[in-house]
Each structure stands twice: as C-alpha cells, then as structure tokens.
Design an enzyme around this catalytic site. Structure first.
Site: not given
Ligand SMILES: Cc1ncc(COP(=O)(O)O)c(C=O)c1O
Length: 390
Positions: A56, A108, A180, A205
C-alpha cells in the site's frame, strides 16, 4: 514518490519512454516488471530492501510510473491512485473543515458531484465560477479559500482558462492552484510551467490511451505535496494496482505519437463539422472561430481531439449515436478508438436540468473524443450516421 530522474533534460518523447523505466537490475528486462506482491521480506529489524515494507505504501511498478508522470508534467513528485476521482478525493484531503475551494463552473460532472454530495458533508465549501476570467476567480477568493481548482479545456463545452493569469491571481491571495489536465495530457499542456501548483489527471484517458484501465495521479511541486499525498496513499489506500501501473506505463511510452495523431484527427473532424454545421454549433479551441483560440495557441502545444457539436434535439442526438458503426457510443475519452458521448444523459446527468442549461449543455449536444483511426473512416462513419438525423 518524489521525482529522482536524471534524464529530465531529454525531450518529451524520450522521457516518456525512459524516465522511471530503466532496465531491470536483475535481468536487464527493458520493461518495468509487474511486482505482484503485497509485502516484502525484510532482512532484520529496520532492514528493508530499498525501503519496501508493504505494497500500500510502495510498489516498484507504481514507483516507476510515478517517476515517469512526474517527469512528463515537470513536477517534483507524483502519486497515483485507483481512479481520477480517487486522485481528486486525495487532493481534497489537503483541506479541513471550514476551508473553501473556488472551482471552474463547467467542471467534469463527477467532480462537482463529489464536492456537492460528499465533501460538503465534511464542512468544505465550494464556489463555482467562470474561470475564463481571472478577475472573477480573484473576486471569489475569501480568507478561508485554500484552493482554486480548474479544468481546461472544460468538459464538454471546450472553454479555456488562462492558467498563468489564474495562478497569478490565486498566488497573490496565498492560494494554490490545481489543474485537471486530463483533456490534453502533458504532451499538449503543462500547467506547472504556466504557474500551477498541482496537476491532476484521470489517467484513464489519454495517458493510458487504450481504454483498458482506470487510474488517477496528482503531480506536486512542493515537498509538502509529496509528504501529504504519500501519507494519503498510506492512510486511505486508494492506490493504483501493480498491473494497472504497468498498463499505464506501457500506454505512456507512446503518448507523444498518439497525441500528435489525436491532434491531427481532432483538427480534421472539427473542420469537417464546421463546414457542415457552421461555427456556432462546433466547440473546438483549434478553430479560428473559437473565442479563446489565441489563448489555446499560447498555452497549449496543440488543440487535441476533444470536441463537441450541437445537433439541436434529443431525438437528433439519439438518431446519430444509434447509427454509428465505427465510432463507439460510450462513456470516457482519450482512447485510441473514437468515443462519442451524450453529455446531458451521461457525463453531466448529475448536474441536473437547470445546471446544464446554465452551462450550455443542451439535449442535442454531442461530445467526441476523436481517436487515431484513419480520419477518413471516422468522418465517413459520422457522415453516414448523420444522414436523416439532423
Ligand atoms: C476531466 C475529467 N476529470 C476526472 C475524471 C474522473 O476520472 P475517473 O473516471 O478515472 O475516475 C474524468 C472522467 O471522465 C474526467 O473526464
């Protein structure tokens, strides 16, 4: 882990292949092995091998990945988590009851759901503003504000935030900025070079790029970030598994070539859409008609492959997505395959009708993550799916 790499002066594509990924000491294997172990034999009290005690806390596969991502974003530490949402949750553990966050309003949907439906119960408060304007951000900062969290470009409207201007505004008030960077990846945008303090990704992604693993990362710039995020990994346990770390390392090796192709295909599809629908119905920062095209050129190294366009109604949107053959109608983005989604019922369902109206997310809006297939085939598929659905 804290970034140890000595190869950080090399070019981006070189670092993506080599940093954190030195050949295995034992065998010379050119890939970081997948260390499937939960614990490590110790050679006596206090005598660990390389500091490894329990998986961990550290795992050599994850360590290699963290080194790699740290180098690519230009930070001083990186810590990986089981998903992008787990990374944002870890980020928010920097705060305590009473603290306040200023956040991009068009963020998001899962991020605002975490903030509004989970973290408010722990006494954190959030103000959503249009971060396109740095003055608006400055005005929203209060004495108890600890963080400005921005997403640029935004999901799905593709509006941009000037990272340098917002970082200056936040820093003038003693507030840190997290970005982000999921939509562009460090190949196309490096927020730390523009003044941001922390970069966050859903590595699910573009960084992974093959739609085969969830993950998230926080890249920090200060010793206290490294200390905090390491501690959070240890205390909350939401870490990335060795196998997912390996998949991500493997994906990152080709990030540069993939992003070049994503960028080229994104531009071509956006151009085709604009010719068909006109500039007011296509949202892509690479178009000269995008109101923030100049900012995109200044702070990004390309425009990427995320775009949205307006079909006018739920019926037209449904007809279009139902007829797609090559492109997949699916959640997520950033994979090698073209992924099409309907934000109103998918990514932004949790925002509610009123929230979506405010953000401009209509029932006819379609978001596309343009893949790296032959672009003529992507356009051909979209063209046949549009027949009769406009
Ligand atoms: C811009 C963005 N940030 C964060 C996330 C969350 O990521 P995860 O699905 O890997 O938890 C997403 C998911 O689509 C996203 O598009």
């Amino acid at each position: 882990m804290e970034c140890m790499s000595e190869a950080t002066k090399m070019g981006f594509a070189t670092r993506a292949i080599h940093d954190g990924q030195a050949p295995d000491e034992l065998t010379g294997a050119v890939n970081v092995p997948v260390y499937l172990t939960s614990t490590y034999k110790q050679d006596g009290i206090g005598k660990t091998r390389g500091g490894h005690e329990y998986a961990r806390l550290t795992n050599p596969t994850r360590d290699g990945l963290e080194e790699s991502l740290c180098s690519l974003e230009g930070g001083t530490s990186a810590h990986c988590f089981g998903s992008g949402m787990a990374a944002i949750t870890a980020l928010c553990t920097m705060m305590k009851t009473g603290d306040h966050v200023v956040c991009t309003e068009n963020v998001y949907g899962g991020t605002s759901r975490l903030f509004n439906q989970v973290l408010v119960n722990y006494g954190l408060t959030f103000t959503y503003v249009d971060t396109r304007d740095a003055d608006t951000v400055a005005q929203a900062i209060r004495p108890e504000t600890k963080l400005v969290h921005i997403e640029t470009p935004t999901n799905p409207m593709m509006s941009l935030t000037d990272i340098r201007a917002v970082s200056e505004a936040a820093h003038a008030n003693g507030v840190e900025v997290s970005v982000d960077n999921t939509f562009l990846s460090p190949y196309l945008q490096r927020p730390i070079e523009l003044g941001a303090d922390i970069v966050m990704h859903s590595t699910t992604k573009f960084l992974n790029g093959h739609s085969d693993g969830l993950g998230g990362v926080l890249v920090g710039t200060k010793p206290e970030h490294a200390e905090r995020f390491r501690f959070v990994q240890k205390c909350t346990g939401g870490i990335l598994s060795p196998f997912d770390s390996y998949l991500l390392l493997r994906g990152v090796k080709t990030l540069a070539v993939r992003m070049k192709q994503h960028d080229a295909n994104g531009r071509a599809v956006a151009q085709w859409l604009i010719e068909r629908f006109g500039p007011e119905k296509v949202f892509y920062p690479g178009l000269k008609t995008h109101p923030q095209h100049e900012l995109a050129k200044r702070q990004q190294k390309g425009f990427g492959s995320m775009l949205a366009f307006e079909l006018g109604s739920l019926e037209a949107a449904n007809a279009f997505v139902s007829k797609l053959k090559l492109c997949y109608f699916a959640e997520s983005l950033g994979g090698v395959e073209t992924l099409v989604c309907h934000p109103a019922t998918m990514t932004h369902a949790a925002v509610g009708t009123e929230g979506r109206k405010k953000l401009g997310i209509t029932d006819g809006l379609i978001r596309v993550s343009v893949g790296i297939e032959d672009v003529e085939d992507i356009i051909g598929d979209m063209e046949q799916a549009l027949e009769g659905s406009e």
